[in-house]
Design a protein around this motif. Structure first.
Motif, PDB file in Angstrom:
ATOM      1  N   HIS A 185       7.190  15.598   3.849  1.00  0.00           N
ATOM      2  CA  HIS A 185       6.823  16.211   3.218  1.00  0.00           C
ATOM      3  C   HIS A 185       5.525  15.973   3.834  1.00  0.00           C
ATOM      4  N   ARG A 186       4.955  14.738   5.004  1.00  0.00           N
ATOM      5  CA  ARG A 186       3.738  14.970   5.756  1.00  0.00           C
ATOM      6  C   ARG A 186       2.680  15.026   4.057  1.00  0.00           C
ATOM      7  N   VAL A 187       2.789  13.756   3.062  1.00  0.00           N
ATOM      8  CA  VAL A 187       1.751  13.522   2.237  1.00  0.00           C
ATOM      9  C   VAL A 187       0.522  13.011   2.164  1.00  0.00           C
ATOM     10  N   ARG A 188      -0.275  13.749   1.963  1.00  0.00           N
ATOM     11  CA  ARG A 188      -1.757  13.238   1.860  1.00  0.00           C
ATOM     12  C   ARG A 188      -2.510  12.002   1.058  1.00  0.00           C
ATOM     13  N   GLN A 189      -1.772  12.251  -0.081  1.00  0.00           N
ATOM     14  CA  GLN A 189      -2.552  11.207  -0.918  1.00  0.00           C
ATOM     15  C   GLN A 189      -1.535  11.173  -2.026  1.00  0.00           C
ATOM     16  N   THR A 190      -1.670  10.130  -3.001  1.00  0.00           N
ATOM     17  CA  THR A 190      -0.556   9.827  -3.623  1.00  0.00           C
ATOM     18  C   THR A 190      -1.343   8.454  -4.765  1.00  0.00           C
ATOM     19  N   SER A 191      -0.839   7.765  -5.429  1.00  0.00           N
ATOM     20  CA  SER A 191      -0.961   6.903  -6.798  1.00  0.00           C
ATOM     21  C   SER A 191      -0.181   5.692  -6.621  1.00  0.00           C
ATOM     22  N   VAL A 192      -0.038   5.335  -6.813  1.00  0.00           N
ATOM     23  CA  VAL A 192       0.784   3.538  -7.105  1.00  0.00           C
ATOM     24  C   VAL A 192      -0.193   2.565  -7.872  1.00  0.00           C
ATOM     25  N   ALA A 193       1.383   1.918  -8.146  1.00  0.00           N
ATOM     26  CA  ALA A 193       0.850   1.012  -9.261  1.00  0.00           C
ATOM     27  C   ALA A 193       0.903  -0.503  -7.975  1.00  0.00           C
ATOM     28  N   PRO A 194       0.229  -1.478  -8.692  1.00  0.00           N
ATOM     29  CA  PRO A 194       0.495  -2.629  -7.376  1.00  0.00           C
ATOM     30  C   PRO A 194       1.669  -3.284  -6.640  1.00  0.00           C
ATOM     31  N   THR A 195       1.597  -2.992  -8.068  1.00  0.00           N
ATOM     32  CA  THR A 195       3.903  -3.575  -7.454  1.00  0.00           C
ATOM     33  C   THR A 195       4.345  -2.715  -6.254  1.00  0.00           C
ATOM     34  N   MET A 196       4.132  -0.978  -7.231  1.00  0.00           N
ATOM     35  CA  MET A 196       5.018  -0.640  -5.923  1.00  0.00           C
ATOM     36  C   MET A 196       4.140  -0.426  -4.291  1.00  0.00           C
ATOM     37  N   LEU A 197       3.017  -0.482  -4.444  1.00  0.00           N
ATOM     38  CA  LEU A 197       2.282  -0.972  -2.534  1.00  0.00           C
ATOM     39  C   LEU A 197       2.653  -2.401  -2.207  1.00  0.00           C
ATOM     40  N   ALA A 198       2.426  -3.597  -2.940  1.00  0.00           N
ATOM     41  CA  ALA A 198       3.502  -4.215  -2.307  1.00  0.00           C
ATOM     42  C   ALA A 198       4.765  -4.441  -1.530  1.00  0.00           C
ATOM     43  N   MET A 199       5.890  -3.497  -2.719  1.00  0.00           N
ATOM     44  CA  MET A 199       7.079  -3.647  -2.380  1.00  0.00           C
ATOM     45  C   MET A 199       7.428  -2.622  -1.130  1.00  0.00           C
ATOM     46  N   LEU A 200       6.515  -1.781  -1.088  1.00  0.00           N
ATOM     47  CA  LEU A 200       6.417  -0.870  -0.097  1.00  0.00           C
ATOM     48  C   LEU A 200       6.160  -1.706   1.470  1.00  0.00           C
ATOM     49  N   LEU A 201       5.027  -2.687   1.452  1.00  0.00           N
ATOM     50  CA  LEU A 201       3.925  -3.494   2.976  1.00  0.00           C
ATOM     51  C   LEU A 201       4.818  -3.851   2.960  1.00  0.00           C
ATOM     52  N   ARG A 202       5.514  -4.866   2.001  1.00  0.00           N
ATOM     53  CA  ARG A 202       7.149  -6.037   2.509  1.00  0.00           C
ATOM     54  C   ARG A 202       8.346  -5.502   2.533  1.00  0.00           C
ATOM     55  N   HIS A 203       8.332  -4.309   2.596  1.00  0.00           N
ATOM     56  CA  HIS A 203      10.140  -4.244   2.803  1.00  0.00           C
ATOM     57  C   HIS A 203       9.924  -3.974   4.397  1.00  0.00           C
ATOM     58  N   PRO A 204      11.474  -4.424   5.221  1.00  0.00           N
ATOM     59  CA  PRO A 204      11.913  -4.469   6.026  1.00  0.00           C
ATOM     60  C   PRO A 204      11.152  -3.310   6.664  1.00  0.00           C
ATOM     61  N   ARG A 205      11.605  -2.360   5.829  1.00  0.00           N
ATOM     62  CA  ARG A 205      12.175  -0.704   6.569  1.00  0.00           C
ATOM     63  C   ARG A 205      11.104  -0.302   7.303  1.00  0.00           C
ATOM     64  N   PHE A 206       9.679  -0.847   6.667  1.00  0.00           N
ATOM     65  CA  PHE A 206       7.738   0.285   6.197  1.00  0.00           C
ATOM     66  C   PHE A 206       7.559   0.710   8.205  1.00  0.00           C
ATOM     67  N   PRO A 207       8.000  -0.758   8.998  1.00  0.00           N
ATOM     68  CA  PRO A 207       7.395   0.345  10.174  1.00  0.00           C
ATOM     69  C   PRO A 207       8.043   1.380  10.924  1.00  0.00           C
ATOM     70  N   GLU A 208       9.962   1.682   9.954  1.00  0.00           N
ATOM     71  CA  GLU A 208      10.181   2.859  10.100  1.00  0.00           C
ATOM     72  C   GLU A 208       9.430   3.972  10.381  1.00  0.00           C
ATOM     73  N   PHE A 209       9.476   4.086   9.465  1.00  0.00           N
ATOM     74  CA  PHE A 209       9.069   5.248   8.940  1.00  0.00           C
ATOM     75  C   PHE A 209       7.038   6.229   9.429  1.00  0.00           C
ATOM     76  N   ASP A 210       6.916   7.301  10.123  1.00  0.00           N
ATOM     77  CA  ASP A 210       5.657   7.477   9.874  1.00  0.00           C
ATOM     78  C   ASP A 210       4.515   7.967   8.814  1.00  0.00           C
ATOM     79  N   VAL A 211       4.099   6.647   8.599  1.00  0.00           N
ATOM     80  CA  VAL A 211       3.347   7.417   7.220  1.00  0.00           C
ATOM     81  C   VAL A 211       1.770   7.757   8.039  1.00  0.00           C
ATOM     82  N   SER A 212       1.585   8.494   8.704  1.00  0.00           N
ATOM     83  CA  SER A 212       0.251   8.705   9.614  1.00  0.00           C
ATOM     84  C   SER A 212      -0.533  10.119   8.736  1.00  0.00           C
ATOM     85  N   SER A 213       0.632  11.049   7.749  1.00  0.00           N
ATOM     86  CA  SER A 213      -0.454  11.819   6.932  1.00  0.00           C
ATOM     87  C   SER A 213      -1.122  10.901   6.391  1.00  0.00           C
ATOM     88  N   LEU A 214      -0.707  10.142   5.326  1.00  0.00           N
ATOM     89  CA  LEU A 214      -1.723   9.635   4.717  1.00  0.00           C
ATOM     90  C   LEU A 214      -3.038   9.202   4.800  1.00  0.00           C
TER      91      LEU A 214
END
Length: 458
Positions: A185-214
Motif C-alpha cells: 500500500h506504499r504506507v507513508r506513516q505508521t505508529s508502533v509499540a517498541p516491541t513491534m519495532l524490535a520484532m520488525l528490525l530483527r525479523h529475518p525477512r526484514f531485508p526482503e521488503f520494500d519499505v522505502s515509502s515510509l
C-alpha cells in the motif's frame, strides 16, 4: 469484541453518534474477564465475530443487560448480522458533548480493570491536541494502523481521517503482515509499540521488503529502549521518528517529542533518546512531590495533567475517580522528571519502583542498560520481596536468537553502567516476556513468575 475490522471503525463513530457509548473489549481476555467488564458496563448490544462467538454467548448468560448480539462474519443463531443494523438514514439524536462516547477498560495491572469514561469532548480534545502538536505531512497519504482498535491508540483513526489519509488496518499485528502492508500500500506513516519495532528490525525477512515509502514512524505505549531506537534510525535513515506520552484516561497523548530532537540526540545529545518530549499545546502538565508542590528540575515526582481530554472519571468507581483527580489534576501514577530545558522523562510507574536497602531503583534505568547487552533481546525489571533488603532487583530477560544469557555475564555487564545496589540480584531467562495487547510487558505476571520460580532463579 473484535479484532480489527472496517466495521469496528464504523462503530467508533456510529455508536456515539447514536447517543450510546462504545465499550472497547480486549479480544484476548478470558470469558471470565469479558463477563466482568460487561457486568460492570451493562451494555445492551454486544458486537463480535465468529471466532469469539462462544465467548460472547457465555458472557451473555451472565450479563442480563445484553439484549442484542451482533455477529459480523456469518449467520449465527440468535444473532443479527452487521447488514441487519444498516437501514434507512435517520436523524441522529442530539448528544451533549459531556456524555460518554467511549468506555475503555484499563489493563487492570493493579487489580480489577477500571473503565475510563471518555466523553465526546474528551476524544475530540485529544485528537485536536495531537493534530496541532505532532509533526505531520501536509499532504494526505497512506497511514497504517497496526494497533488493536480496542486500545486507546485507536484515537489515531479520527486523526488520520481528519487529515484525509487513507487508513490501512492490520487484522492483528505480526511483523511479516506489517511489512507486506507497507510494501503493498506504499504506507507513508505508521505508529508502533517498541516491541513491534524490535520484532520488525530483527525479523529475518526484514531485508526482503520494500519499505522505502515510509517517512514517519511514531512510537509509544511503553518505554523505548535507546538501543532499539538507535538500531531503527540506522536501518531506516529516511524515516522521521517521534514519540509521546499518553494513557487511556487521557484519551491520547499529552506530551510529544519531535523528529528534530531525535536527530539532535544522535548527533550531540543521546540523553534526548530517553525523553518523551514537551507538553502539547492544549494540556497543562506538572511534576509534583507527595505534598502536591512542583518539584525542582531533575527531581523525580509524579506526573499530573489537566485539560479537556482528561477522562470524566472511572465508570461506577467514584472512589477511584476521587483518588485520581484530587486537587483538580489527574494523577497519572507515573514517576517523571523534567530537565532545565523543559524536556520530560518518564522514570517509572509508582507501583514499579523498587525499594532495596533504603534506596530507590527505577526499573526503566536498569532495563535501558540490560537492552544494551549483546545477548539480550528484551528485558524487564521487577522487585521481589526480601526479608533483609525489603526488595531485590530481579531481571527477567529474553535471549536473542542463537544467543545464551547467563546471570554472570549480565551482572558483569551491569557493573560498568550501574551503581552496585541497582545491579540485578537475580536473573531469570524466559522464552518470551508476557505482554498486553498494546505491547506493554505485564509486570504483575512477571512478579508472579519470579515468585513461583524462585528455586530456578540464578
Amino acid at each position: 469484541m473484535l479484532k480489527n475490522h472496517p466495521e469496528y471503525v464504523a462503530a467508533y463513530y456510529g455508536v456515539p453518534a447514536a447517543g450510546m457509548a462504545l465499550v472497547f473489549l480486549d479480544y484476548r481476555l478470558s470469558p471470565r474477564e469479558v463477563a466482568l467488564n460487561l457486568d460492570d458496563s451493562a451494555p445492551t448490544v454486544l458486537i463480535t465475530e465468529l471466532k469469539y462467538l462462544e465467548t460472547a454467548r457465555r458472557a451473555m448468560a451472565d450479563v442480563p443487560s445484553i439484549r442484542t448480539l451482533v455477529c459480523l462474519d456469518g449467520p449465527a443463531d440468535g444473532a443479527l448480522s452487521w447488514a441487519d443494523l444498516l437501514g434507512d438514514d435517520v436523524d441522529p439524536p442530539a448528544v451533549d458533548e459531556h456524555e460518554p462516547a467511549w468506555l475503555i477498560y484499563t489493563s487492570g495491572t493493579t487489580g480489577r480493570a477500571k473503565g475510563a469514561v471518555l466523553t465526546h469532548r474528551n476524544v475530540v480534545a485529544a485528537v485536536m491536541n495531537s493534530l496541532i502538536s505532532w509533526e505531520h505531512d501536509h499532504d494526505p497519504g497512506v497511514a497504517l494502523m497496526p494497533w488493536p482498535l480496542c486500545h486507546i491508540a485507536g484515537y489515531g483513526v479520527p486523526m488520520a481521517h481528519l487529515k484525509g489519509d487513507v487508513l490501512v488496518l492490520l487484522r492483528r499485528y505480526d511483523a511479516v503482515g506489517f511489512l507486506e502492508a507497507v510494501q503493498t500500500h506504499r504506507v507513508r506513516q505508521t505508529s508502533v509499540a517498541p516491541t513491534m519495532l524490535a520484532m520488525l528490525l530483527r525479523h529475518p525477512r526484514f531485508p526482503e521488503f520494500d519499505v522505502s515509502s515510509l517517512r514517519r514512524i511514531s512510537y509509544g505505549s511503553a518505554p523505548m529502549p535507546a538501543a532499539v531506537l538507535r538500531e531503527a534510525m540506522a536501518a531506516l535513515p529516511e524515516v522521521r521518528f517521534q514519540t509521546g506520552f499518553g494513557m487511556t484516561e487521557l484519551a491520547g497523548n499529552v506530551i510529544s517529542h519531535g523528529s528534530d530532537d531525535h536527530v539532535r540526540a544522535l548527533e550531540s545529545d543521546e540523553s534526548l533518546l530517553t525523553s518523551v518530549g514537551k507538553p502539547q499545546y492544549l494540556t497543562a502538565v506538572r511534576i509534583v512531590d507527595p505534598d502536591g508542590d512542583d518539584t525542582p528540575d531533575d527531581e523525580v515526582g509524579e506526573l499530573v495533567i489537566r485539560g479537556d481530554q482528561v477522562c470524566a472519571g472511572y465508570w461506577n468507581r467514584p472512589d477511584a475517580t476521587a483518588e485520581a483527580t484530587h486537587g483538580g489534576w489527574f494523577h497519572s501514577g507515573d514517576l517523571a522528571r523534567r530537565d532545565s530545558r523543559g524536556y520530560y522523562y518518564i522514570v517509572d510507574r509508582k507501583k514499579d519502583m523498587i525499594l532495596t536497602g533504603g534506596e530507590n531503583v527505577y526499573s526503566r534505568e536498569v532495563e535501558e542498560v540490560l537492552h544494551q547487552h549483546p545477548d539480550v533481546a528484551a528485558a524487564a525489571v521487577v522487585g521481589q520481596p526480601d526479608e533483609v533488603w525489603g526488595e531485590l532487583v530481579v531481571a527477567v530477560l529474553e535471549a536473542r536468537d542463537g544467543h545464551t544469557v547467563t546471570s554472570e555475564s549480565v551482572r558483569e555487564f551491569c557493573r560498568g553502567h550501574l551503581a552496585g545496589y541497582k545491579i540485578p540480584r537475580r536473573v531469570v531467562v524466559v522464552p518470551e516476556l508476557p505482554r498486553t495487547t498494546s505491547g506493554k510487558v505485564g509486570k504483575p505476571e512477571l512478579r508472579r513468575l519470579v515468585a513461583v520460580q524462585e528455586e530456578v532463579v540464578s
